[in-house]
Design a protein around this motif. Structure first.
Motif, PDB file in Angstrom:
ATOM      1  N   MET A 382       0.709  -1.373  -0.144  1.00  0.00           N
ATOM      2  CA  MET A 382      -0.280  -0.154  -0.173  1.00  0.00           C
ATOM      3  C   MET A 382       0.904   1.129   0.313  1.00  0.00           C
ATOM      4  O   MET A 382       0.702   2.365  -0.663  1.00  0.00           O
ATOM      5  CB  MET A 382      -0.835   0.430   1.121  1.00  0.00           C
ATOM      6  N   GLU A 383       1.847   1.217   1.003  1.00  0.00           N
ATOM      7  CA  GLU A 383       2.792   2.099   1.058  1.00  0.00           C
ATOM      8  C   GLU A 383       3.743   3.156  -0.769  1.00  0.00           C
ATOM      9  O   GLU A 383       3.376   3.466  -1.029  1.00  0.00           O
ATOM     10  CB  GLU A 383       4.073   2.295   1.602  1.00  0.00           C
ATOM     11  N   THR A 384       3.931   1.981  -1.485  1.00  0.00           N
ATOM     12  CA  THR A 384       4.023   1.740  -2.720  1.00  0.00           C
ATOM     13  C   THR A 384       3.511   2.197  -3.629  1.00  0.00           C
ATOM     14  O   THR A 384       3.501   3.208  -4.500  1.00  0.00           O
ATOM     15  CB  THR A 384       4.437   0.007  -3.610  1.00  0.00           C
ATOM     16  N   ILE A 385       2.170   1.989  -3.658  1.00  0.00           N
ATOM     17  CA  ILE A 385       0.714   2.190  -4.489  1.00  0.00           C
ATOM     18  C   ILE A 385       0.989   3.929  -3.763  1.00  0.00           C
ATOM     19  O   ILE A 385       0.667   4.337  -4.740  1.00  0.00           O
ATOM     20  CB  ILE A 385      -0.357   1.520  -4.224  1.00  0.00           C
ATOM     21  N   GLN A 391       3.141  10.391  -7.571  1.00  0.00           N
ATOM     22  CA  GLN A 391       3.581  10.035  -8.423  1.00  0.00           C
ATOM     23  C   GLN A 391       2.907   9.980  -9.904  1.00  0.00           C
ATOM     24  O   GLN A 391       3.504  10.950 -11.056  1.00  0.00           O
ATOM     25  CB  GLN A 391       5.525   9.661  -8.850  1.00  0.00           C
ATOM     26  N   THR A 392       1.928  10.049  -9.793  1.00  0.00           N
ATOM     27  CA  THR A 392       1.472   9.966 -11.520  1.00  0.00           C
ATOM     28  C   THR A 392       0.265  11.022 -11.951  1.00  0.00           C
ATOM     29  O   THR A 392       0.280  12.238 -10.582  1.00  0.00           O
ATOM     30  CB  THR A 392      -0.538   8.959 -11.194  1.00  0.00           C
ATOM     31  N   PRO A 393       1.163  11.792 -13.150  1.00  0.00           N
ATOM     32  CA  PRO A 393       0.424  13.177 -13.310  1.00  0.00           C
ATOM     33  C   PRO A 393      -1.295  13.090 -13.433  1.00  0.00           C
ATOM     34  O   PRO A 393      -1.417  12.301 -13.970  1.00  0.00           O
ATOM     35  CB  PRO A 393       0.967  13.065 -14.583  1.00  0.00           C
ATOM     36  N   ALA A 394      -1.298  14.349 -13.339  1.00  0.00           N
ATOM     37  CA  ALA A 394      -3.376  14.928 -12.625  1.00  0.00           C
ATOM     38  C   ALA A 394      -3.584  14.262 -13.799  1.00  0.00           C
ATOM     39  O   ALA A 394      -4.907  13.601 -14.032  1.00  0.00           O
ATOM     40  CB  ALA A 394      -3.560  16.276 -12.234  1.00  0.00           C
ATOM     41  N   ALA A 395      -3.171  14.273 -15.547  1.00  0.00           N
ATOM     42  CA  ALA A 395      -3.904  14.341 -15.989  1.00  0.00           C
ATOM     43  C   ALA A 395      -4.255  13.426 -16.384  1.00  0.00           C
ATOM     44  O   ALA A 395      -4.799  12.540 -17.964  1.00  0.00           O
ATOM     45  CB  ALA A 395      -3.393  15.281 -17.156  1.00  0.00           C
ATOM     46  N   GLU A 399      -4.848   5.018 -15.189  1.00  0.00           N
ATOM     47  CA  GLU A 399      -3.798   5.404 -14.414  1.00  0.00           C
ATOM     48  C   GLU A 399      -4.234   5.636 -13.091  1.00  0.00           C
ATOM     49  O   GLU A 399      -3.819   4.533 -12.236  1.00  0.00           O
ATOM     50  CB  GLU A 399      -2.223   6.544 -14.285  1.00  0.00           C
ATOM     51  N   SER A 400      -4.578   6.652 -12.183  1.00  0.00           N
ATOM     52  CA  SER A 400      -5.314   6.959 -10.907  1.00  0.00           C
ATOM     53  C   SER A 400      -6.430   5.711 -10.649  1.00  0.00           C
ATOM     54  O   SER A 400      -6.398   5.732  -9.687  1.00  0.00           O
ATOM     55  CB  SER A 400      -5.396   8.513 -10.494  1.00  0.00           C
ATOM     56  N   GLU A 401      -7.026   6.178 -11.957  1.00  0.00           N
ATOM     57  CA  GLU A 401      -8.556   5.407 -11.155  1.00  0.00           C
ATOM     58  C   GLU A 401      -7.983   3.499 -11.236  1.00  0.00           C
ATOM     59  O   GLU A 401      -8.491   2.568 -10.212  1.00  0.00           O
ATOM     60  CB  GLU A 401      -9.443   4.905 -12.261  1.00  0.00           C
TER      61      GLU A 401
END
Length: 425
Positions: A382-385, A391-395, A399-401
């Motif tokens: 979970m810490e890794t995720i 570090q994932t771009p807001a756009a 990826e975020s989902e």
């Protein structure tokens, strides 16, 4: 709830009703924040028939023309042939399915939800060493161990004993089935497009019902006992769904096993499956799932000697060490007893001759230690995720989902481990 599912779904409902599907008091509907489902359009009484679908409308290996099936090698899977038929079948023969196919998820929906189609860095398996753990230069696996077969907090010990797993290493197994299906199909249709075929393969994989050919019994691979059943594929899954499902060889029927009020969603059960299994096979998991579990095989094996492993195999208690929230399986408890009992005393216990050497507190303590290893794995991953999310771009919303989906699953696993430990203490 939005009561209007869309024109294509209304058209398909009309097609189904006019082609022999009995639809009684139910309809497809949209539910906020998730997929289409089945809703009661009026009060439905207990034991009332809600849906009946004749075999003639189903897509099965037996409904495909023999001249098409015979083009494939004898070892080709039903899954591969059915997906190939949806991809390459005669347009006129497939035309009756048009109204149905227009209601299916699109390719992007599968890419968003099915881990087998996610980018490599999200479904990476820990393979930096033969033991199954990363080398220092490799990124970690972020999918749960039952899905990936990989761990970040310890190195796997080679088992050195063959045994069959069904609910572990889910992603590697699925990737192999897809790869094998692809190779079988391109051997017959060399010009097959990967995306088109994989889409149809995923349709069958995620929407099929149990079916075996008359007189042929169970197929060698349980994944080949499949049929697409029109209209019934609107039902969403609930572990203890109040819906009786029956196939009598000529039709599938769905019967209410409780009273439903108008506007209530009607579920069916896809089977008693863990959330890891549901995520891999269907692209979702449940908020509450009484069948959710963890498997301790890799953790247990690193603590057992070869004689102990052989003893467990001899007594048919080797592997598939499942623990649910309500407690560990018999196999887990017996494996734990081996940690403090002599082989002689353990054999007497297994054979029902004597339980004098069994110490319930010691057994619980051993199992707690194993589950705590799983708990530590959840915290580390979970810490890794969380770091990946930061570090994932807001756009990059996709990826975020996907990261949120994996993180949500790990949060469930952490809570499950904590509940199991609490129950053992």
């Amino acid at each position: 709830m939005d009561g209007s599912p869309g024109e294509e779904h209304l058209a398909f409902t009309q097609w189904a009703a006019s082609n022999g599907v009995t639809i009684n008091g139910i309809a497809p509907a949209r539910f906020p924040g998730r997929r289409l489902g089945m809703v009661a359009t009026r009060t439905i009484e207990e034991d009332e028939l809600m849906l009946s679908v004749p075999l003639a409308l189903m897509v099965t290996i037996d409904s495909i023309p023999s001249w098409f099936v015979d083009r494939f090698p004898e070892n080709a899977s039903n899954h591969a042939i059915m997906a190939a038929y949806l991809t390459h079948g005669d347009a006129e023969l497939l035309k009756p399915l048009d109204a149905w196919r227009r209601t299916w998820p699109n390719w992007q929906e599968f890419q968003d939800t099915m881990p087998v189609l996610w980018p490599e860095h999200l479904r990476r398996l820990n393979s930096g060493t033969a033991a199954g753990r990363n080398s220092s230069s490799d990124a970690p696996s972020i999918l749960p161990p039952s899905i990936s077969g990989s761990w970040n907090s310890f190195s796997k010990t080679p088992v050195n004993v063959d045994y069959e797993v069904r609910y572990q290493q889910l992603l590697p197994q699925q990737e192999k089935r897809l790869k094998d299906s692809w190779e079988q199909v391109v051997s017959v249709f060399p010009d097959t497009e990967w995306e088109s075929f994989t889409y149809n393969w995923c349709i069958i994989n995620s929407r099929s019902f149990y079916y075996t050919s008359p007189g042929k019994g169970e197929p060698a691979d349980w994944n080949d006992a499949i049929a697409l059943v029109p209209f019934a594929d609107y039902f969403n899954h609930e572990d203890d769904a109040a819906c009786g499902v029956n196939f009598d060889g000529s039709k599938y029927t769905f019967t209410a096993t409780k009273r439903y009020e108008k506007g209530e969603e009607i579920f069916m059960s896809y089977g008693a499956h863990s959330n890891d299994f549901l995520l891999i096979e269907y692209g979702f998991y449940l908020d509450k799932n009484e069948s959710d579990s963890i498997f301790l095989d890799d953790i247990i094996f690193q603590e057992l000697s070869m004689p102990q492993k052989k003893e467990l195999a001899l007594r048919e208690y080797f592997g598939n060490y499942e623990v649910l929230a309500e407690g560990p399986s018999t196999a887990v408890q017996l494996a734990a007893c081996l940690k403090y009992m002599s082989l002689r005393d353990w054999r007497k216990y297994v054979l029902g001759q004597s339980d004098r050497s069994v110490d319930r507190e010691k057994t619980a303590a051993v199992i707690c230690g194993w589950v705590n290893t799983y708990l530590n794995e959840s915290i580390l991953t979970m810490e890794t995720i969380e770091k990946m999310k930061s570090q994932t771009p807001a756009a990059d919303s996709k990826e975020s989902e996907r990261l949120d989906t994996i993180l949500g699953r790990w949060k469930q696993i952490r809570r499950l481990c904590e509940k199991i430990i609490e129950g053992l203490n």
